[in-house]
Motif scaffolding. Structure first.
Motif, PDB file in Angstrom:
ATOM      1  N   PHE A   1       0.831  -1.200   0.000  1.00 38.35           N
ATOM      2  CA  PHE A   1       0.000   0.000   0.000  1.00 38.35           C
ATOM      3  C   PHE A   1       0.868   1.254   0.000  1.00 38.35           C
ATOM      4  CE2 PHE A   1      -3.210   2.912   2.026  1.00 38.35           C
ATOM      5  CZ  PHE A   1      -4.098   2.902   0.962  1.00 38.35           C
ATOM      6  N   SER A   2       1.933   1.244   0.766  1.00 38.43           N
ATOM      7  CA  SER A   2       2.863   2.384   0.784  1.00 38.43           C
ATOM      8  C   SER A   2       3.505   2.580  -0.583  1.00 38.43           C
ATOM      9  CB  SER A   2       3.961   2.179   1.828  1.00 38.43           C
ATOM     10  OG  SER A   2       3.415   2.175   3.113  1.00 38.43           O
TER      11      SER A   2
ATOM     12  N   GLU B   1      -8.984   1.643   5.705  1.00 40.48           N
ATOM     13  CA  GLU B   1      -8.833   0.599   4.683  1.00 40.48           C
ATOM     14  C   GLU B   1      -7.589   0.857   3.845  1.00 40.48           C
ATOM     15  OE1 GLU B   1     -12.418  -0.519   2.526  1.00 40.48           O
ATOM     16  OE2 GLU B   1     -13.523   0.904   3.755  1.00 40.48           O
ATOM     17  N   ASN B   2      -7.083  -0.187   3.210  1.00 38.74           N
ATOM     18  CA  ASN B   2      -5.993  -0.057   2.248  1.00 38.74           C
ATOM     19  C   ASN B   2      -6.588   0.127   0.860  1.00 38.74           C
ATOM     20  OD1 ASN B   2      -4.008  -0.304   4.174  1.00 38.74           O
ATOM     21  ND2 ASN B   2      -3.560  -2.446   3.736  1.00 38.74           N
TER      22      ASN B   2
ATOM     23  N   ILE C   1      -7.630   8.329   0.396  1.00 43.20           N
ATOM     24  CA  ILE C   1      -7.505   7.050   1.109  1.00 43.20           C
ATOM     25  C   ILE C   1      -8.785   6.844   1.913  1.00 43.20           C
ATOM     26  CG2 ILE C   1      -6.236   5.733   2.837  1.00 43.20           C
ATOM     27  CD1 ILE C   1      -3.753   7.445   2.118  1.00 43.20           C
TER      28      ILE C   1
ATOM     29  N   ASP D   1      -7.401  -1.355  -4.492  1.00 47.81           N
ATOM     30  CA  ASP D   1      -7.593  -2.121  -3.256  1.00 47.81           C
ATOM     31  C   ASP D   1      -6.356  -2.998  -3.046  1.00 47.81           C
ATOM     32  OD1 ASP D   1      -8.542  -3.551  -1.098  1.00 47.81           O
ATOM     33  OD2 ASP D   1     -10.268  -4.400  -2.142  1.00 47.81           O
ATOM     34  N   VAL D   2      -5.750  -2.890  -1.881  1.00 49.35           N
ATOM     35  CA  VAL D   2      -4.540  -3.648  -1.569  1.00 49.35           C
ATOM     36  C   VAL D   2      -4.822  -4.605  -0.421  1.00 49.35           C
ATOM     37  CG1 VAL D   2      -2.171  -3.495  -0.703  1.00 49.35           C
ATOM     38  CG2 VAL D   2      -3.007  -1.816  -2.372  1.00 49.35           C
ATOM     39  N   ASP D   3      -4.451  -5.862  -0.621  1.00 50.09           N
ATOM     40  CA  ASP D   3      -4.520  -6.863   0.443  1.00 50.09           C
ATOM     41  C   ASP D   3      -3.077  -7.249   0.777  1.00 50.09           C
ATOM     42  OD1 ASP D   3      -4.647  -9.266   1.961  1.00 50.09           O
ATOM     43  OD2 ASP D   3      -6.644  -9.678   1.146  1.00 50.09           O
ATOM     44  N   GLU D   4      -2.566  -6.678   1.865  1.00 52.07           N
ATOM     45  CA  GLU D   4      -1.162  -6.892   2.254  1.00 52.07           C
ATOM     46  C   GLU D   4      -0.886  -8.359   2.605  1.00 52.07           C
ATOM     47  OE1 GLU D   4       1.388  -4.711   2.224  1.00 52.07           O
ATOM     48  OE2 GLU D   4       0.428  -2.744   2.216  1.00 52.07           O
TER      49      GLU D   4
END
Length: 190
Positions: free
Chosen positions: A5-6, A25-26, A21, A44-47
């Motif tokens: 996400f970063s 949420e990411n 943002i 949409d980011v799922d780390e």
């Protein structure tokens, strides 16, 4: 290692794209003004799963009486898609285009983000007029998709695209009626 996400935020900042943002949420929300119309978009980011997913949404939902025709349109359009796919929500008629990447075991690069986003926006921009014509007109899904897919190369976006910053001020540069900012590196190369 920098989180996904970063890394995505760094990319958006480096490219001077406007975004929001979503709280807690990411997820990034932004707009894109293409030659065919304006799109609401999400990243949409799922780390945990190492996924990045981009969505772009058609600005109108499919009415119930056009749902089967839109399902056919999307099925025809999705056949042969190399990167991404259209999705239709049968409950409310929402249409979106999704591109995604699984980067498990790798590192997210600027080029990967750019390619993923470009594939998403150029495809939605290309098919947008046909979907609108299906919703508001009388042509068949087959006619519309054949017309779109018969116009190869018209879905290209410039190497230097920028997102609609929603400030109602004119941006720099143009592509098919779409406003973009200028890329100094591209100008130097000629």
């Amino acid at each position: 290692m920098v989180g996904i996400f970063s890394r995505l935020i760094d990319f958006m900042e480096e490219e001077e794209w406007k975004y929001e943002i979503l709280e807690g949420e990411n997820v990034l929300r932004f707009h894109f003004k293409g030659s065919a119309g304006r799109l609401l978009c999400y990243a949409d980011v799922d780390e945990e799963k190492d996924w990045v997913i981009f969505y772009s949404y058609l600005p109108v939902n499919t009415p119930p009486e056009k749902m089967q025709s839109m399902a056919e349109f999307i099925t025809r359009a999705n056949r042969g898609m190399r990167i991404g796919n259209f999705e239709l929500d049968f409950d409310d008629g929402e249409i979106r285009y999704k591109t995604s990447i699984d980067i498990e075991g790798g590192e997210l690069t600027d080029k990967m983000i750019d390619n993923l986003l470009r594939a998403n926006l150029s495809t939605m921009n290309r098919y947008f007029p046909g979907m609108m014509e299906l919703i508001y007109g009388e042509k068949t899904p087959r006619e519309l998709v054949e017309k779109i897919e018969g116009s190869e190369g018209e879905d290209e976006l410039p190497s230097n695209m920028a997102l609609d910053d929603d400030d109602d001020e004119e941006d720099v540069g143009e592509f098919g009626g779409t406003e973009f900012r200028a890329d100094e590196d591209e100008d130097e190369e000629g």
